[in-house]
Design an enzyme around this catalytic site. Sequence first.
Site, PDB file in Angstrom:
ATOM      1  N   HIS A  26      -5.975   0.018   5.081  1.00 12.59           N
ATOM      2  CA  HIS A  26      -6.040   0.530   6.460  1.00 12.59           C
ATOM      3  C   HIS A  26      -6.945  -0.366   7.325  1.00 12.59           C
ATOM      4  CE1 HIS A  26      -3.843   4.138   5.208  1.00 12.59           C
ATOM      5  NE2 HIS A  26      -4.622   4.136   4.156  1.00 12.59           N
ATOM      6  N   HIS A  83       0.839  -1.204   0.000  1.00 10.94           N
ATOM      7  CA  HIS A  83       0.000   0.000   0.000  1.00 10.94           C
ATOM      8  C   HIS A  83       0.875   1.256   0.000  1.00 10.94           C
ATOM      9  CE1 HIS A  83      -4.015   1.948   1.212  1.00 10.94           C
ATOM     10  NE2 HIS A  83      -3.143   2.943   1.085  1.00 10.94           N
ATOM     11  N   HIS A  98      -9.865   1.364   0.154  1.00 13.66           N
ATOM     12  CA  HIS A  98      -9.574   2.142   1.369  1.00 13.66           C
ATOM     13  C   HIS A  98     -10.854   2.136   2.206  1.00 13.66           C
ATOM     14  CE1 HIS A  98      -6.166   3.857  -0.848  1.00 13.66           C
ATOM     15  NE2 HIS A  98      -5.784   4.479   0.263  1.00 13.66           N
ATOM     16  N   ASP A 149       1.791   8.901  -6.350  1.00  9.09           N
ATOM     17  CA  ASP A 149       1.768  10.371  -6.276  1.00  9.09           C
ATOM     18  C   ASP A 149       2.026  10.871  -4.858  1.00  9.09           C
ATOM     19  OD1 ASP A 149      -0.739   9.162  -5.804  1.00  9.09           O
ATOM     20  OD2 ASP A 149      -1.851  10.993  -6.255  1.00  9.09           O
ATOM     21  N   ASP A 187       2.112   7.254   1.886  1.00  6.87           N
ATOM     22  CA  ASP A 187       2.503   8.472   1.145  1.00  6.87           C
ATOM     23  C   ASP A 187       3.789   9.042   1.752  1.00  6.87           C
ATOM     24  OD1 ASP A 187      -0.004   9.027  -0.631  1.00  6.87           O
ATOM     25  OD2 ASP A 187      -0.803   8.590   1.356  1.00  6.87           O
ATOM     26  N   GLY A 222      -9.531   8.090  -1.402  1.00  6.50           N
ATOM     27  CA  GLY A 222     -10.194   9.377  -1.184  1.00  6.50           C
ATOM     28  C   GLY A 222     -10.939   9.443   0.135  1.00  6.50           C
TER      29      GLY A 222
HETATM   30  O1  LIG Z   1      -4.446   7.426   3.069  1.00  4.09           O
HETATM   31  C1  LIG Z   1      -5.167   7.734   2.120  1.00  4.09           C
HETATM   32  N1  LIG Z   1      -6.512   7.624   2.204  1.00  4.09           N
HETATM   33  C2  LIG Z   1      -7.337   7.950   1.191  1.00  4.09           C
HETATM   34  N2  LIG Z   1      -6.892   8.421   0.015  1.00  4.09           N
HETATM   35  C3  LIG Z   1      -5.562   8.572  -0.127  1.00  4.09           C
HETATM   36  C4  LIG Z   1      -4.659   8.230   0.885  1.00  4.09           C
HETATM   37  N3  LIG Z   1      -3.409   8.478   0.439  1.00  4.09           N
HETATM   38  C5  LIG Z   1      -3.528   8.961  -0.812  1.00  4.09           C
HETATM   39  N4  LIG Z   1      -4.824   9.015  -1.151  1.00  4.09           N
HETATM   40  C6  LIG Z   1      -5.373   9.514  -2.400  1.00  4.09           C
HETATM   41  C7  LIG Z   1      -4.635  10.750  -2.881  1.00  4.09           C
HETATM   42  C8  LIG Z   1      -4.022  10.327  -4.165  1.00  4.09           C
HETATM   43  O2  LIG Z   1      -3.996  11.380  -5.112  1.00  4.09           O
HETATM   44  C9  LIG Z   1      -4.903   9.211  -4.633  1.00  4.09           C
HETATM   45  C10 LIG Z   1      -4.321   8.299  -5.666  1.00  4.09           C
HETATM   46  O3  LIG Z   1      -3.048   7.870  -5.336  1.00  4.09           O
HETATM   47  O4  LIG Z   1      -5.216   8.539  -3.426  1.00  4.09           O
END
Ligand SMILES: O=c1[nH]cnc2c1ncn2[C@H]1C[C@H](O)[C@@H](CO)O1
Length: 420
Positions: free
Chosen positions: A298, A76, A274, A80, A357, A245
Site C-alpha cells: 500500500h 499483493h 504492509h 484467504d 482481498d 494486520g
Molecule cells: O489490506 C490489508 N491490510 C492489512 N492486513 C490485511 C489486509 N488484507 C488482509 N490482511 C490480513 C488478513 C489476513 O487474514 C492476513 C493474511 O492474509 O492479512
Amino acid sequence: MYIMRRAAVGWGRLSVVISARDLRANDGGGGGELSFSRTRTRTRTITAPLHTSSAKMTEPFLPEHVVFNKPKVELHVHLDGAIRVQTILDVAKRRGISLPADTVEGLTQIIILQQPVTLTKFLCKFGEYMHVIAGDREAIKRIAYEFMEDKAREGVVYVEVRYSPHLLANTKVEPIPWDQKEGDLSPDEVVRLVNEGLNDGQRDFPIKARSILCCLRHMPSWSMEVVKLCKKYRDKGVVAIDLAGDESLNCEAFPEHRMAYEKAVRSGIHRTVHAGEVGPPSVVKEAVEVLKAERVGHGYRTLEDQDLYKKLLAQNMHFEICPISSRLTGACDSDFTKHPVIRFREDGANYSLNTDDPLIFNSSLHLDYYTAQKYMGFTEEEFQRLNISSAQSCFLPEEEKKALLNQLHEAYGMVQSTAF
Ligand SMILES: O=c1[nH]cnc2c1ncn2[C@H]1C[C@H](O)[C@@H](CO)O1
C-alpha cells in the site's frame, strides 16, 4: 456472539471494537450492482461500488470493461481474501458447519463490504468464513488451486500470493484461531498444502505463482516461526515474508517482528511490509529502515512525508497499490480521482496494481484496472509500464525474472534492445 468470539481469536484485540454480526447490521447496504461475467459459461452478479463520491451509483460491469486484456503481474493478494464463496459453502456443508446463509448470493452479501469502513472493521470480515476453511486439508489445497484458475482467467501470468499459515492451522498454534477445536493441522503442513494447490494450478493453467508468508502485527509470537517456514520452503515456492494486520500496533513495541525480519535479511529471504495503508508515514519509514522492506504494501500515506517520499522515489521503492481495497478499507478518500496512485504515476514511481482481498471487496483485477482507467486516467501505455515495473520488482530469482520480462515485452509488442 458466536461470530464475535471467532473474530476475537483470529484478530486479537481488533474484535473488541466490533463483531462481524454488528458490521452486517450497520452496513446499511448500498453500492453499485455490477454484472461481471467471469467465464464464458458463468455470469455472476456482483456488487461493488464504483462511485467517486459517497453517493450510490449503479454501474454494470460488462466484458467490454476489461480495459487491459494482456498478461499481468499481481504482487499483493491475500489467499484467504480470495476464496470462492461457493467453496466456503461446499466445505461448510461437508464439515457440517452452519453458516448464516446457504446460497452464493446470500453468503456473498454477508461477506462483502459494500461501503467504505475502517481497516479494523474490514479485518473482522475474515471472521465470517475462516473457521470453515481453517484446519481442513482438502479445503486449503482447493482454495490454492482455485485461486490459480481465477487469476489465470484474469490474465495474470505471474502472481505472488500471501497468507498467514497460522490462521489456517489448528495445532501448534497458540492461540488456536477462529475458535477451532485443537486438530492436527500445523502451520508447517498448511504451507505444504498451499504449495501443492499452487503447483497443481501451475500445471493446469497458464500462470506461475510464488507465495509470501505473513506475520501479523497483533501476533508477534508467531513471527519467528513464519521466517523459519520461509526458509524451509524457499525452494518449494515461498519467496518472501510480509507483515500484515493492524498498523496502529507499532512493531517497535514488538521486537519479535524486528527479529524475524533481521533473520530474513540474514537468510536472503525477500521482504515486504504492509505500511502507510492507514498508518502514518513513520510506519513506512520503519518498514524500510528497520525491517529492511524491499517493497511497501500500500504505502499511500508516504505522500504525507515529502522527504520520505522523495527518498523512496530515488531508491525506486516498489509500492503495492490496491485501488478498490484502499477505498473500502477507508485507507484513501472515496473519490478515486484523488487517489495517491495518480501522484505516483505522475512521478514515474515504481508500483503495481493489485486486488488485495477480492472476495471481501467483491472485485477482480479487471475491476481495479477499470477503476484506474475510468477515474484516474490510466492509459494502455501506463498499464504496460507498471506491469513491467512489477515484474522487475517481483521476488523471483534473476533468470526467472528475465523470462517473465521477456514474456511481457513480447505480449506488449515491445522490442527489447540487445546489450552489446
Ligand atoms: O489490506 C490489508 N491490510 C492489512 N492486513 C490485511 C489486509 N488484507 C488482509 N490482511 C490480513 C488478513 C489476513 O487474514 C492476513 C493474511 O492474509 O492479512
